[in-house]
Scaffold this motif. Structure first.
Motif, PDB file in Angstrom:
ATOM      1  N   ALA A 190      28.743  33.330  29.845  1.00 39.33           N
ATOM      2  CA  ALA A 190      27.352  33.518  29.711  1.00 39.33           C
ATOM      3  C   ALA A 190      26.381  32.167  29.879  1.00 39.33           C
ATOM      4  O   ALA A 190      25.164  32.204  30.448  1.00 39.33           O
ATOM      5  CB  ALA A 190      26.968  33.884  28.033  1.00 39.33           C
ATOM      6  N   VAL A 191      27.087  31.148  29.700  1.00 42.22           N
ATOM      7  CA  VAL A 191      26.392  29.874  30.203  1.00 42.22           C
ATOM      8  C   VAL A 191      26.541  29.318  31.599  1.00 42.22           C
ATOM      9  O   VAL A 191      25.914  28.144  32.038  1.00 42.22           O
ATOM     10  CB  VAL A 191      26.189  28.789  29.121  1.00 42.22           C
ATOM     11  N   LEU A 192      27.771  29.749  32.227  1.00 39.73           N
ATOM     12  CA  LEU A 192      28.006  29.212  33.576  1.00 39.73           C
ATOM     13  C   LEU A 192      26.994  29.492  34.830  1.00 39.73           C
ATOM     14  O   LEU A 192      26.318  30.527  34.619  1.00 39.73           O
ATOM     15  CB  LEU A 192      29.198  29.974  34.110  1.00 39.73           C
ATOM     16  N   PRO A 193      26.636  28.683  35.497  1.00 43.66           N
ATOM     17  CA  PRO A 193      25.650  28.956  36.549  1.00 43.66           C
ATOM     18  C   PRO A 193      26.237  29.779  37.553  1.00 43.66           C
ATOM     19  O   PRO A 193      26.566  29.356  38.640  1.00 43.66           O
ATOM     20  CB  PRO A 193      25.476  27.699  37.180  1.00 43.66           C
ATOM     21  N   ILE A 194      26.377  31.001  37.297  1.00 42.69           N
ATOM     22  CA  ILE A 194      26.918  32.169  38.280  1.00 42.69           C
ATOM     23  C   ILE A 194      25.869  33.445  38.032  1.00 42.69           C
ATOM     24  O   ILE A 194      25.002  33.664  37.269  1.00 42.69           O
ATOM     25  CB  ILE A 194      28.212  32.463  38.010  1.00 42.69           C
ATOM     26  N   THR A 195      26.058  34.216  39.086  1.00 43.24           N
ATOM     27  CA  THR A 195      25.077  35.566  38.914  1.00 43.24           C
ATOM     28  C   THR A 195      25.457  36.496  37.714  1.00 43.24           C
ATOM     29  O   THR A 195      26.609  36.176  37.239  1.00 43.24           O
ATOM     30  CB  THR A 195      25.668  36.210  40.219  1.00 43.24           C
ATOM     31  N   LEU A 196      24.606  37.157  37.612  1.00 43.36           N
ATOM     32  CA  LEU A 196      24.950  38.173  36.491  1.00 43.36           C
ATOM     33  C   LEU A 196      25.837  39.095  36.651  1.00 43.36           C
ATOM     34  O   LEU A 196      26.718  39.515  35.766  1.00 43.36           O
ATOM     35  CB  LEU A 196      23.502  38.891  36.419  1.00 43.36           C
ATOM     36  N   PHE A 197      26.276  39.273  37.935  1.00 42.00           N
ATOM     37  CA  PHE A 197      27.393  40.207  38.372  1.00 42.00           C
ATOM     38  C   PHE A 197      28.794  39.432  38.010  1.00 42.00           C
ATOM     39  O   PHE A 197      29.599  39.978  37.359  1.00 42.00           O
ATOM     40  CB  PHE A 197      27.399  40.527  39.824  1.00 42.00           C
ATOM     41  N   GLU A 198      28.668  38.240  38.290  1.00 42.38           N
ATOM     42  CA  GLU A 198      29.926  37.340  38.069  1.00 42.38           C
ATOM     43  C   GLU A 198      30.278  37.203  36.566  1.00 42.38           C
ATOM     44  O   GLU A 198      31.359  37.191  35.841  1.00 42.38           O
ATOM     45  CB  GLU A 198      29.783  35.729  38.635  1.00 42.38           C
ATOM     46  N   LYS A 199      29.178  37.082  35.784  1.00 41.61           N
ATOM     47  CA  LYS A 199      29.169  37.137  34.246  1.00 41.61           C
ATOM     48  C   LYS A 199      29.690  38.391  33.670  1.00 41.61           C
ATOM     49  O   LYS A 199      30.605  38.301  32.836  1.00 41.61           O
ATOM     50  CB  LYS A 199      27.867  36.891  33.710  1.00 41.61           C
ATOM     51  N   ALA A 221      42.846  38.963  34.268  1.00 44.93           N
ATOM     52  CA  ALA A 221      41.654  38.330  33.676  1.00 44.93           C
ATOM     53  C   ALA A 221      41.643  36.772  34.127  1.00 44.93           C
ATOM     54  O   ALA A 221      40.750  36.318  34.488  1.00 44.93           O
ATOM     55  CB  ALA A 221      41.886  38.211  32.037  1.00 44.93           C
ATOM     56  N   ALA A 222      43.030  36.223  34.137  1.00 50.22           N
ATOM     57  CA  ALA A 222      43.018  34.974  34.527  1.00 50.22           C
ATOM     58  C   ALA A 222      42.677  34.840  36.027  1.00 50.22           C
ATOM     59  O   ALA A 222      42.083  33.638  36.328  1.00 50.22           O
ATOM     60  CB  ALA A 222      44.671  34.519  34.603  1.00 50.22           C
ATOM     61  N   LEU A 223      43.166  36.027  36.726  1.00 56.53           N
ATOM     62  CA  LEU A 223      42.564  35.623  38.147  1.00 56.53           C
ATOM     63  C   LEU A 223      41.241  35.800  38.605  1.00 56.53           C
ATOM     64  O   LEU A 223      40.732  34.877  39.238  1.00 56.53           O
ATOM     65  CB  LEU A 223      43.422  36.775  38.937  1.00 56.53           C
ATOM     66  N   VAL A 224      40.581  36.781  37.638  1.00 59.27           N
ATOM     67  CA  VAL A 224      39.194  36.912  37.865  1.00 59.27           C
ATOM     68  C   VAL A 224      38.567  35.597  37.483  1.00 59.27           C
ATOM     69  O   VAL A 224      37.499  35.071  38.214  1.00 59.27           O
ATOM     70  CB  VAL A 224      38.580  37.878  36.928  1.00 59.27           C
ATOM     71  N   TRP A 225      38.912  35.083  36.239  1.00 61.64           N
ATOM     72  CA  TRP A 225      38.375  33.546  35.829  1.00 61.64           C
ATOM     73  C   TRP A 225      38.798  32.648  36.775  1.00 61.64           C
ATOM     74  O   TRP A 225      37.746  31.803  37.230  1.00 61.64           O
ATOM     75  CB  TRP A 225      38.634  33.255  34.722  1.00 61.64           C
ATOM     76  N   ALA A 226      39.694  32.579  37.392  1.00 60.88           N
ATOM     77  CA  ALA A 226      40.204  31.621  38.432  1.00 60.88           C
ATOM     78  C   ALA A 226      39.126  31.745  39.880  1.00 60.88           C
ATOM     79  O   ALA A 226      38.597  30.690  40.388  1.00 60.88           O
ATOM     80  CB  ALA A 226      41.332  31.659  38.930  1.00 60.88           C
ATOM     81  N   ALA A 227      39.116  32.686  40.252  1.00 56.82           N
ATOM     82  CA  ALA A 227      38.219  33.306  41.555  1.00 56.82           C
ATOM     83  C   ALA A 227      36.826  32.814  41.303  1.00 56.82           C
ATOM     84  O   ALA A 227      36.167  32.526  42.169  1.00 56.82           O
ATOM     85  CB  ALA A 227      38.450  34.608  41.829  1.00 56.82           C
ATOM     86  N   VAL A 228      36.189  33.024  39.921  1.00 62.64           N
ATOM     87  CA  VAL A 228      34.912  32.629  39.694  1.00 62.64           C
ATOM     88  C   VAL A 228      34.557  31.287  39.382  1.00 62.64           C
ATOM     89  O   VAL A 228      33.809  30.675  39.762  1.00 62.64           O
ATOM     90  CB  VAL A 228      34.255  33.598  38.674  1.00 62.64           C
TER      91      VAL A 228
END
Length: 132
Positions: A57-66, A119-126
């Motif tokens: 929620a607090v990462l500086p990323i797009t809403l889609f990435e969140k 989940a790990a791959l998605v988190w790593a990619a983002v």
């Protein structure tokens, strides 16, 4: 109706509209409570969700990435619930060792592991681009 397909009719089948939604919500809540109380793997994965979702929620990323980060964690919980339900059905049939029972439980466990890897791959990619 004297059809053999209506012998064990669901007693809640007559519920419609908001009554049906209310009953479905209560049943779902009971399932979540049971999973939390009885399934240690679900508690561990829920802990992972509770720790990581606020970070997403607090990462500086797009809403889609969140949404992608949180959804990947939720998918782990969904698949764990399905795995637990399959295991419960197998245990209801018998606690005796049987190759098909083992295969079924192993396949459910494999599904959970794959969900964790996704989940790990998605988190790593983002998150890796944020670090670099």
């Amino acid at each position: 109706m004297n059809s053999p397909y209506h012998i064990n009719q669901n007693p809640h089948q007559g519920n419609r509209g908001l009554a049906r939604a209310w009953h479905a919500a209560k049943i779902s809540w009971c399932g979540l409570v049971y999973a939390f109380q009885q399934e240690s793997a679900f508690r561990q994965e829920l802990t992972l969700f509770v720790l990581l979702a606020p970070i997403a929620a607090v990462l500086p990323i797009t809403l889609f990435e969140k949404a992608l980060l949180v959804s990947s964690l939720m998918m782990v919980l969904v698949i764990e619930l399905l795995n637990s339900s399959v295991e419960a059905a197998i245990d209801r049939i018998s606690f005796d060792h049987h190759d098909l029972s083992k295969r079924t439980k192993d396949l459910g466990s494999a599904a959970v592991v794959l969900a964790l890897l996704v989940a790990a791959l998605v988190w790593a990619a983002v998150c890796i681009p944020l670090i670099l």
